[in-house]
Design a protein around this motif. Structure first.
Motif, PDB file in Angstrom:
ATOM      1  N   LEU A  74       0.828  -1.203   0.000  1.00 11.09           N
ATOM      2  CA  LEU A  74       0.000   0.000   0.000  1.00 11.09           C
ATOM      3  C   LEU A  74       0.862   1.253   0.000  1.00 11.09           C
ATOM      4  O   LEU A  74       0.570   2.221  -0.728  1.00 11.09           O
ATOM      5  CB  LEU A  74      -0.939   0.003   1.202  1.00 11.09           C
ATOM      6  N   HIS A  75       1.932   1.277   0.802  1.00  7.90           N
ATOM      7  CA  HIS A  75       2.821   2.439   0.827  1.00  7.90           C
ATOM      8  C   HIS A  75       3.439   2.685  -0.556  1.00  7.90           C
ATOM      9  O   HIS A  75       3.501   3.819  -1.038  1.00  7.90           O
ATOM     10  CB  HIS A  75       3.946   2.236   1.848  1.00  7.90           C
ATOM     11  N   VAL A  76       3.891   1.605  -1.177  1.00 16.01           N
ATOM     12  CA  VAL A  76       4.549   1.722  -2.474  1.00 16.01           C
ATOM     13  C   VAL A  76       3.557   2.150  -3.546  1.00 16.01           C
ATOM     14  O   VAL A  76       3.825   3.067  -4.342  1.00 16.01           O
ATOM     15  CB  VAL A  76       5.217   0.381  -2.848  1.00 16.01           C
ATOM     16  N   HIS A  77       2.412   1.512  -3.572  1.00 16.79           N
ATOM     17  CA  HIS A  77       1.421   1.822  -4.607  1.00 16.79           C
ATOM     18  C   HIS A  77       0.886   3.242  -4.445  1.00 16.79           C
ATOM     19  O   HIS A  77       0.597   3.921  -5.447  1.00 16.79           O
ATOM     20  CB  HIS A  77       0.292   0.801  -4.565  1.00 16.79           C
ATOM     21  N   THR A  78       0.772   3.698  -3.215  1.00 22.05           N
ATOM     22  CA  THR A  78       0.319   5.077  -2.991  1.00 22.05           C
ATOM     23  C   THR A  78       1.321   6.075  -3.552  1.00 22.05           C
ATOM     24  O   THR A  78       0.948   7.062  -4.195  1.00 22.05           O
ATOM     25  CB  THR A  78       0.092   5.328  -1.493  1.00 22.05           C
ATOM     26  N   ALA A  79       2.610   5.836  -3.316  1.00 16.02           N
ATOM     27  CA  ALA A  79       3.632   6.732  -3.861  1.00 16.02           C
ATOM     28  C   ALA A  79       3.575   6.766  -5.381  1.00 16.02           C
ATOM     29  O   ALA A  79       3.686   7.825  -6.003  1.00 16.02           O
ATOM     30  CB  ALA A  79       5.020   6.298  -3.386  1.00 16.02           C
ATOM     31  N   LEU A  80       3.389   5.618  -5.999  1.00 14.92           N
ATOM     32  CA  LEU A  80       3.324   5.545  -7.455  1.00 14.92           C
ATOM     33  C   LEU A  80       2.063   6.215  -7.997  1.00 14.92           C
ATOM     34  O   LEU A  80       2.103   6.987  -8.952  1.00 14.92           O
ATOM     35  CB  LEU A  80       3.374   4.086  -7.897  1.00 14.92           C
ATOM     36  N   ASP A  81       0.941   5.929  -7.353  1.00 12.33           N
ATOM     37  CA  ASP A  81      -0.343   6.402  -7.868  1.00 12.33           C
ATOM     38  C   ASP A  81      -0.562   7.895  -7.652  1.00 12.33           C
ATOM     39  O   ASP A  81      -1.366   8.515  -8.351  1.00 12.33           O
ATOM     40  CB  ASP A  81      -1.495   5.618  -7.221  1.00 12.33           C
ATOM     41  N   THR A  82       0.128   8.476  -6.670  1.00 10.44           N
ATOM     42  CA  THR A  82      -0.048   9.905  -6.373  1.00 10.44           C
ATOM     43  C   THR A  82       1.074  10.754  -6.945  1.00 10.44           C
ATOM     44  O   THR A  82       1.134  11.959  -6.685  1.00 10.44           O
ATOM     45  CB  THR A  82      -0.134  10.146  -4.861  1.00 10.44           C
ATOM     46  N   ALA A  83       1.966  10.152  -7.719  1.00  9.35           N
ATOM     47  CA  ALA A  83       3.076  10.910  -8.296  1.00  9.35           C
ATOM     48  C   ALA A  83       2.539  12.067  -9.131  1.00  9.35           C
ATOM     49  O   ALA A  83       1.598  11.906  -9.905  1.00  9.35           O
ATOM     50  CB  ALA A  83       3.954   9.999  -9.149  1.00  9.35           C
ATOM     51  N   SER A  84       3.149  13.247  -8.966  1.00  9.90           N
ATOM     52  CA  SER A  84       2.675  14.447  -9.655  1.00  9.90           C
ATOM     53  C   SER A  84       3.840  15.250 -10.195  1.00  9.90           C
ATOM     54  O   SER A  84       5.008  15.003  -9.868  1.00  9.90           O
ATOM     55  CB  SER A  84       1.844  15.304  -8.703  1.00  9.90           C
ATOM     56  N   ARG A  85       3.503  16.247 -11.011  1.00 11.59           N
ATOM     57  CA  ARG A  85       4.515  17.132 -11.584  1.00 11.59           C
ATOM     58  C   ARG A  85       4.736  18.373 -10.731  1.00 11.59           C
ATOM     59  O   ARG A  85       5.418  19.307 -11.159  1.00 11.59           O
ATOM     60  CB  ARG A  85       4.111  17.515 -13.015  1.00 11.59           C
ATOM     61  N   GLU A  86       4.170  18.401  -9.553  1.00 13.64           N
ATOM     62  CA  GLU A  86       4.373  19.523  -8.649  1.00 13.64           C
ATOM     63  C   GLU A  86       5.777  19.475  -8.047  1.00 13.64           C
ATOM     64  O   GLU A  86       6.516  18.497  -8.222  1.00 13.64           O
ATOM     65  CB  GLU A  86       3.317  19.497  -7.539  1.00 13.64           C
ATOM     66  N   LEU A  87       6.137  20.543  -7.323  1.00 17.44           N
ATOM     67  CA  LEU A  87       7.412  20.553  -6.608  1.00 17.44           C
ATOM     68  C   LEU A  87       7.409  19.438  -5.570  1.00 17.44           C
ATOM     69  O   LEU A  87       6.560  19.424  -4.674  1.00 17.44           O
ATOM     70  CB  LEU A  87       7.618  21.904  -5.919  1.00 17.44           C
ATOM     71  N   PRO A  88       8.325  18.478  -5.650  1.00 17.07           N
ATOM     72  CA  PRO A  88       8.345  17.403  -4.650  1.00 17.07           C
ATOM     73  C   PRO A  88       8.691  17.936  -3.259  1.00 17.07           C
ATOM     74  O   PRO A  88       9.480  18.876  -3.116  1.00 17.07           O
ATOM     75  CB  PRO A  88       9.459  16.477  -5.157  1.00 17.07           C
ATOM     76  N   ALA A  89       8.090  17.346  -2.245  1.00 18.77           N
ATOM     77  CA  ALA A  89       8.482  17.667  -0.877  1.00 18.77           C
ATOM     78  C   ALA A  89       9.931  17.248  -0.670  1.00 18.77           C
ATOM     79  O   ALA A  89      10.403  16.258  -1.240  1.00 18.77           O
ATOM     80  CB  ALA A  89       7.572  16.957   0.111  1.00 18.77           C
ATOM     81  N   GLU A  90      10.645  18.013   0.159  1.00 13.07           N
ATOM     82  CA  GLU A  90      12.056  17.761   0.402  1.00 13.07           C
ATOM     83  C   GLU A  90      12.316  17.599   1.893  1.00 13.07           C
ATOM     84  O   GLU A  90      11.455  17.875   2.730  1.00 13.07           O
ATOM     85  CB  GLU A  90      12.898  18.917  -0.151  1.00 13.07           C
TER      86      GLU A  90
END
Length: 331
Positions: free
Chosen positions: A140-156
């Protein structure tokens, strides 16, 4: 208390080339980033996904190894064939294999005919601040990261695969940056603007150096110090040229003070979203400059965007004091 701030907000400008609009890897057209973070109960870990459009049809790519003390899944096929055929994921060392398996499930769900896939999963050891033996990353953690990937500024900073990492004596994490370059293709159709962007998972030792000036810190006694660098571009480079770019990404770690310790797994993966290589070697100087400036700034962002963190066995990693960096920039 200080709020996380990107290094440019502290008055530190790395290099001379212009940044992309977000100064991030997501400035490269078609590149998205998603992250999942786990904190609390002795855990500070997560997963970061770099998801380029077109990965399923393969994209030209290359890998460079500074020191091979790491558990980078998929590296030999990437090196042999010069392509990636999946997103690139980063996580903590002992979660690498669970993340790779979860990524494989995600891929198989999208291609019911697939019988051979090469998931790319890199890692650094976040065991100083996280109970690494618990391996808490689930599908679930992995799939959430993949499914919510966006072109916005990534959190750092303390997010995703950087939640529990430390670098150069301070709390670190995820960092990103980009540069714009003008390049003329080999067929001479006129110059065009392209982007080189990077994302780093910083977890290595050395003496923090900002614009050539040292910022001493008490060393953090953490095993497995490493660095993962993901380089993206839309320049029409082939895998050999991307390898030249990747090697310079590891060289750029020295600009912020890496000591390239023997226990450090330092890797760079470079890929392009351009499918038709068409770039003369003689014109690589601007992309090389864009790459080194982006890596240097991304590594500094990984530090200045992090916050002081107490984790497993009450160990604490302190954020770099912003005033020490801001003062350096005015000397």
């Amino acid at each position: 208390m200080q709020s996380p701030r990107r290094v440019r907000e502290l008055g530190v400008v790395v290099g001379t080339l212009p940044t992309g609009p977000l100064n991030a890897i997501t400035d490269v057209p078609g590149v998205r980033v998603g992250q999942t973070t786990i904190t609390g109960d002795g855990l500070n870990t997560g997963v970061t996904a770099v998801v380029p459009d077109g990965w399923a049809e393969t994209l030209p790519a290359a890998i460079a190894v500074g020191n091979g003390y790491g558990k980078l899944v998929g590296s030999t096929q990437l090196d042999e064939l010069g392509v990636i055929e999946t997103p690139i994921l980063l996580t903590g060392t002992l979660s690498t294999f669970r993340v790779a398996d979860a990524l494989l499930t995600w891929l198989l769900d999208r291609d019911p005919r697939a019988t051979s896939l090469n998931p790319i999963v890199g890692e650094t050891n976040d065991g100083y601040l996280s109970d690494i033996r618990r391996r808490p990353l689930t599908p679930l953690h992995v799939h959430t990261a993949l499914d919510t990937a966006s072109r916005e500024l990534p959190a750092e900073g303390c997010v995703g695969a950087g939640t529990g990492t430390c670098a150069l004596g301070f709390k670190a994490g995820i960092g990103t940056a980009s540069r714009s370059v003008l390049a003329e293709p080999a067929h001479g159709a006129g110059s065009a603007e392209h982007t080189v962007g990077v994302l780093v998972q910083a977890n290595f030792s050395g003496l923090l150096t900002v614009l050539g000036r040292p910022v001493p810190a008490r060393p953090i006694d953490a095993d497995g110090n490493s660095c993962m660098i993901v380089v993206a571009t839309d320049l029409p480079l082939d895998s050999r040229q991307l390898g030249r770019l990747a090697r310079r990404a590891i060289f750029a770690m020295g600009r912020v003070g890496s000591d390239y310790a023997p226990g450090s797994g330092d890797y760079a993966i470079a890929f392009t979203t351009a499918r038709t290589p068409n770039f003369p070697d003689r014109d690589l100087r601007p992309p090389f400059q864009a790459l080194t400036e982006s890596v240097e700034e991304a590594l500094l962002n990984s530090l200045t965007m992090a916050h002081t963190t107490t984790g497993h066995q009450t160990r604490t990693a302190h954020a770099v004091p912003h005033d020490r960096i801001a003062n350096l920039s005015h000397l």
